[in-house]
Design a protein around this motif. Sequence first.
Motif, PDB file in Angstrom:
ATOM      1  N   LEU A  42       6.593 -11.557  29.156  1.00  0.00           N
ATOM      2  CA  LEU A  42       5.256 -11.138  28.258  1.00  0.00           C
ATOM      3  C   LEU A  42       5.653  -9.857  27.373  1.00  0.00           C
ATOM      4  O   LEU A  42       5.011  -9.315  26.268  1.00  0.00           O
ATOM      5  N   ALA A  43       6.693  -9.421  27.321  1.00  0.00           N
ATOM      6  CA  ALA A  43       7.079  -8.553  26.447  1.00  0.00           C
ATOM      7  C   ALA A  43       7.980  -8.592  25.276  1.00  0.00           C
ATOM      8  O   ALA A  43       8.381  -7.870  24.423  1.00  0.00           O
ATOM      9  N   GLU A  44       7.757 -10.065  25.400  1.00  0.00           N
ATOM     10  CA  GLU A  44       8.549 -11.127  24.605  1.00  0.00           C
ATOM     11  C   GLU A  44      10.400 -10.538  23.934  1.00  0.00           C
ATOM     12  O   GLU A  44      10.293  -9.940  22.749  1.00  0.00           O
ATOM     13  N   GLY A  45      10.183 -10.529  24.754  1.00  0.00           N
ATOM     14  CA  GLY A  45      12.385 -10.168  25.101  1.00  0.00           C
ATOM     15  C   GLY A  45      12.332 -10.937  25.644  1.00  0.00           C
ATOM     16  O   GLY A  45      12.189 -12.489  26.274  1.00  0.00           O
ATOM     17  N   MET A 131      17.534 -15.257  18.816  1.00  0.00           N
ATOM     18  CA  MET A 131      16.702 -14.473  20.016  1.00  0.00           C
ATOM     19  C   MET A 131      15.943 -13.685  19.287  1.00  0.00           C
ATOM     20  O   MET A 131      15.030 -13.255  19.509  1.00  0.00           O
ATOM     21  N   GLU A 132      16.865 -13.059  18.062  1.00  0.00           N
ATOM     22  CA  GLU A 132      16.483 -11.911  17.246  1.00  0.00           C
ATOM     23  C   GLU A 132      15.472 -12.017  16.323  1.00  0.00           C
ATOM     24  O   GLU A 132      13.947 -11.586  16.224  1.00  0.00           O
ATOM     25  N   GLU A 133      15.601 -13.596  15.499  1.00  0.00           N
ATOM     26  CA  GLU A 133      14.764 -14.518  14.495  1.00  0.00           C
ATOM     27  C   GLU A 133      13.629 -14.470  14.686  1.00  0.00           C
ATOM     28  O   GLU A 133      12.387 -15.330  14.869  1.00  0.00           O
ATOM     29  N   GLY A 134      13.656 -15.520  16.435  1.00  0.00           N
ATOM     30  CA  GLY A 134      12.703 -16.435  16.967  1.00  0.00           C
ATOM     31  C   GLY A 134      12.673 -18.068  16.246  1.00  0.00           C
ATOM     32  O   GLY A 134      11.363 -18.557  16.016  1.00  0.00           O
ATOM     33  N   VAL A 136      15.111 -20.546  13.704  1.00  0.00           N
ATOM     34  CA  VAL A 136      16.036 -21.876  13.273  1.00  0.00           C
ATOM     35  C   VAL A 136      16.465 -22.040  11.930  1.00  0.00           C
ATOM     36  O   VAL A 136      15.624 -22.800  11.224  1.00  0.00           O
ATOM     37  N   THR A 137      17.563 -21.654  11.151  1.00  0.00           N
ATOM     38  CA  THR A 137      17.439 -22.006  10.057  1.00  0.00           C
ATOM     39  C   THR A 137      19.186 -22.966   9.599  1.00  0.00           C
ATOM     40  O   THR A 137      19.987 -22.981   9.967  1.00  0.00           O
ATOM     41  N   VAL A 138      18.273 -24.238   9.429  1.00  0.00           N
ATOM     42  CA  VAL A 138      19.629 -25.087   9.167  1.00  0.00           C
ATOM     43  C   VAL A 138      19.315 -25.615   7.731  1.00  0.00           C
ATOM     44  O   VAL A 138      18.509 -25.956   7.174  1.00  0.00           O
ATOM     45  N   ASP A 139      20.389 -25.468   6.881  1.00  0.00           N
ATOM     46  CA  ASP A 139      20.404 -26.179   5.881  1.00  0.00           C
ATOM     47  C   ASP A 139      19.647 -26.173   4.225  1.00  0.00           C
ATOM     48  O   ASP A 139      18.690 -26.214   4.036  1.00  0.00           O
ATOM     49  N   GLY A 140      19.011 -24.769   4.691  1.00  0.00           N
ATOM     50  CA  GLY A 140      18.054 -23.384   4.454  1.00  0.00           C
ATOM     51  C   GLY A 140      16.572 -23.845   4.658  1.00  0.00           C
ATOM     52  O   GLY A 140      15.398 -23.383   4.081  1.00  0.00           O
ATOM     53  N   VAL A 141      16.400 -24.426   5.829  1.00  0.00           N
ATOM     54  CA  VAL A 141      14.803 -24.958   6.466  1.00  0.00           C
ATOM     55  C   VAL A 141      14.928 -23.863   7.221  1.00  0.00           C
ATOM     56  O   VAL A 141      16.069 -24.194   8.629  1.00  0.00           O
ATOM     57  N   ALA A 142      13.473 -23.133   7.271  1.00  0.00           N
ATOM     58  CA  ALA A 142      13.480 -22.343   8.304  1.00  0.00           C
ATOM     59  C   ALA A 142      12.655 -23.463   9.895  1.00  0.00           C
ATOM     60  O   ALA A 142      11.838 -24.088   9.265  1.00  0.00           O
ATOM     61  N   HIS A 143      12.791 -23.611  11.198  1.00  0.00           N
ATOM     62  CA  HIS A 143      12.318 -23.859  12.309  1.00  0.00           C
ATOM     63  C   HIS A 143      12.280 -22.292  13.024  1.00  0.00           C
ATOM     64  O   HIS A 143      12.919 -22.372  13.802  1.00  0.00           O
ATOM     65  N   GLU A 144      10.464 -22.770  13.074  1.00  0.00           N
ATOM     66  CA  GLU A 144      10.055 -21.805  14.315  1.00  0.00           C
ATOM     67  C   GLU A 144      10.727 -22.072  16.069  1.00  0.00           C
ATOM     68  O   GLU A 144      10.470 -23.495  15.617  1.00  0.00           O
ATOM     69  N   THR A 145      10.885 -21.759  16.557  1.00  0.00           N
ATOM     70  CA  THR A 145      10.656 -21.512  18.213  1.00  0.00           C
ATOM     71  C   THR A 145       9.220 -21.699  18.940  1.00  0.00           C
ATOM     72  O   THR A 145       9.060 -22.261  19.776  1.00  0.00           O
ATOM     73  N   GLY A 146       8.107 -21.255  18.001  1.00  0.00           N
ATOM     74  CA  GLY A 146       7.628 -21.249  18.904  1.00  0.00           C
ATOM     75  C   GLY A 146       6.908 -19.506  19.651  1.00  0.00           C
ATOM     76  O   GLY A 146       8.017 -18.787  20.136  1.00  0.00           O
ATOM     77  N   ARG A 147       6.168 -19.555  20.202  1.00  0.00           N
ATOM     78  CA  ARG A 147       5.858 -19.053  21.163  1.00  0.00           C
ATOM     79  C   ARG A 147       4.770 -19.648  22.625  1.00  0.00           C
ATOM     80  O   ARG A 147       4.187 -20.646  22.435  1.00  0.00           O
ATOM     81  N   PRO A 148       4.974 -18.813  23.945  1.00  0.00           N
ATOM     82  CA  PRO A 148       6.233 -17.684  24.358  1.00  0.00           C
ATOM     83  C   PRO A 148       8.088 -18.480  24.239  1.00  0.00           C
ATOM     84  O   PRO A 148       7.563 -19.931  24.260  1.00  0.00           O
ATOM     85  N   PHE A 149       8.662 -17.359  24.048  1.00  0.00           N
ATOM     86  CA  PHE A 149      10.354 -18.139  24.005  1.00  0.00           C
ATOM     87  C   PHE A 149      11.328 -16.934  24.705  1.00  0.00           C
ATOM     88  O   PHE A 149      11.026 -16.271  24.040  1.00  0.00           O
ATOM     89  N   MET A 150      11.874 -17.591  25.577  1.00  0.00           N
ATOM     90  CA  MET A 150      12.696 -16.446  26.427  1.00  0.00           C
ATOM     91  C   MET A 150      13.802 -16.883  26.490  1.00  0.00           C
ATOM     92  O   MET A 150      13.532 -17.907  27.176  1.00  0.00           O
ATOM     93  N   VAL A 151      14.874 -16.279  26.305  1.00  0.00           N
ATOM     94  CA  VAL A 151      15.998 -17.096  26.685  1.00  0.00           C
ATOM     95  C   VAL A 151      16.452 -15.951  27.885  1.00  0.00           C
ATOM     96  O   VAL A 151      16.391 -14.291  27.934  1.00  0.00           O
ATOM     97  N   LEU A 152      16.994 -16.708  29.134  1.00  0.00           N
ATOM     98  CA  LEU A 152      17.598 -16.218  30.562  1.00  0.00           C
ATOM     99  C   LEU A 152      18.860 -17.225  31.007  1.00  0.00           C
ATOM    100  O   LEU A 152      19.193 -17.246  30.094  1.00  0.00           O
TER     101      LEU A 152
END
Length: 324
Positions: A42-45, A131-134, A136-152
Amino acid sequence: MTTMTPEQAAWFAQTFDRLVGNVGQAVLGKAPVVRLALTCMLAEGHLLLEDAPGTGKTMLARSIAASVQGSHNRIQFTPDLLPSDVTGVTIYDQKSGKFDFHPGPIFASIVLADEINRASPKTQSALLEVMEEGRVTVDGVAHETGRPFMVLATQNPIEQAGTYRLPEAQLDRFLMKTSVGYPDHASTVEILSGAAVKDRSSALQPIITTKAVTEMADLGATVHTDTAVLEYVSRLAEETRNAHEVRVGVSVRGALALVRCAKVWAAAHGRNYVLPDDIKELAQPVWGHRFVLDPEAEFAGARPDVVLARIMADVAAPQERASA
């Protein structure tokens, strides 16, 4: 930004407790760890778990995902894992004559990065960048991971041969670090009595939707934090940098992380304001992994948790709170 109302704080705490109870049906006897993990979400970390195998790390990730009606992926890190195996890859489609992006397993609400220290530094960096940016940039195109997003992410404290230790600068990217640990006797007996059930998380019903998680995260950020509490956090951070056993203390990012977590922690206890006690409770999981000890002090037996405990005892906490 308007401050959270007492009514909103009461709803937040009630929903938080329901989530803890739901996850607790699968992860038995570990309510404090579950509360930390949900606070982190919930702190988005992101959360780093350092634990021995078989302590329920995967179950924790699955249970949280099931409780918030979210998706869950598990990535087993190995030395030959490539960055594209985590983030995804662009493949040329002959029929359409276009390049299509095939998302990797990082695109999920809750991602378990198992044994992150077994992957090469290049793959570790790819994960930490997402994790930091939220996104992914592949071949110059950004793809959002969306919310919520947490890595354990998990680290195995044993069998260190052939592993790649996370650099201290990358450890700072994790909002919290803790361990699940072994269950107590009663919880172990209960787990053994249900041995026929392989995955306890599969029976969990969702408590809220991922959209509600995003709303709770936004609401948690509106908790009032008095200037006296912020000054207390700043003094603590300065003391970690001045301690003779410490080579690199807590950064400004680390201080911000503690305030973010304290806001959610306060709301989870039904308050729309942060107390110094919230800071004290969260200092160890939020700051313990951000220290770089002096090699000589470390060789002499200094430990981050002991150094932090001494600093917490030495720095006086504010006694009064101005009204929110």
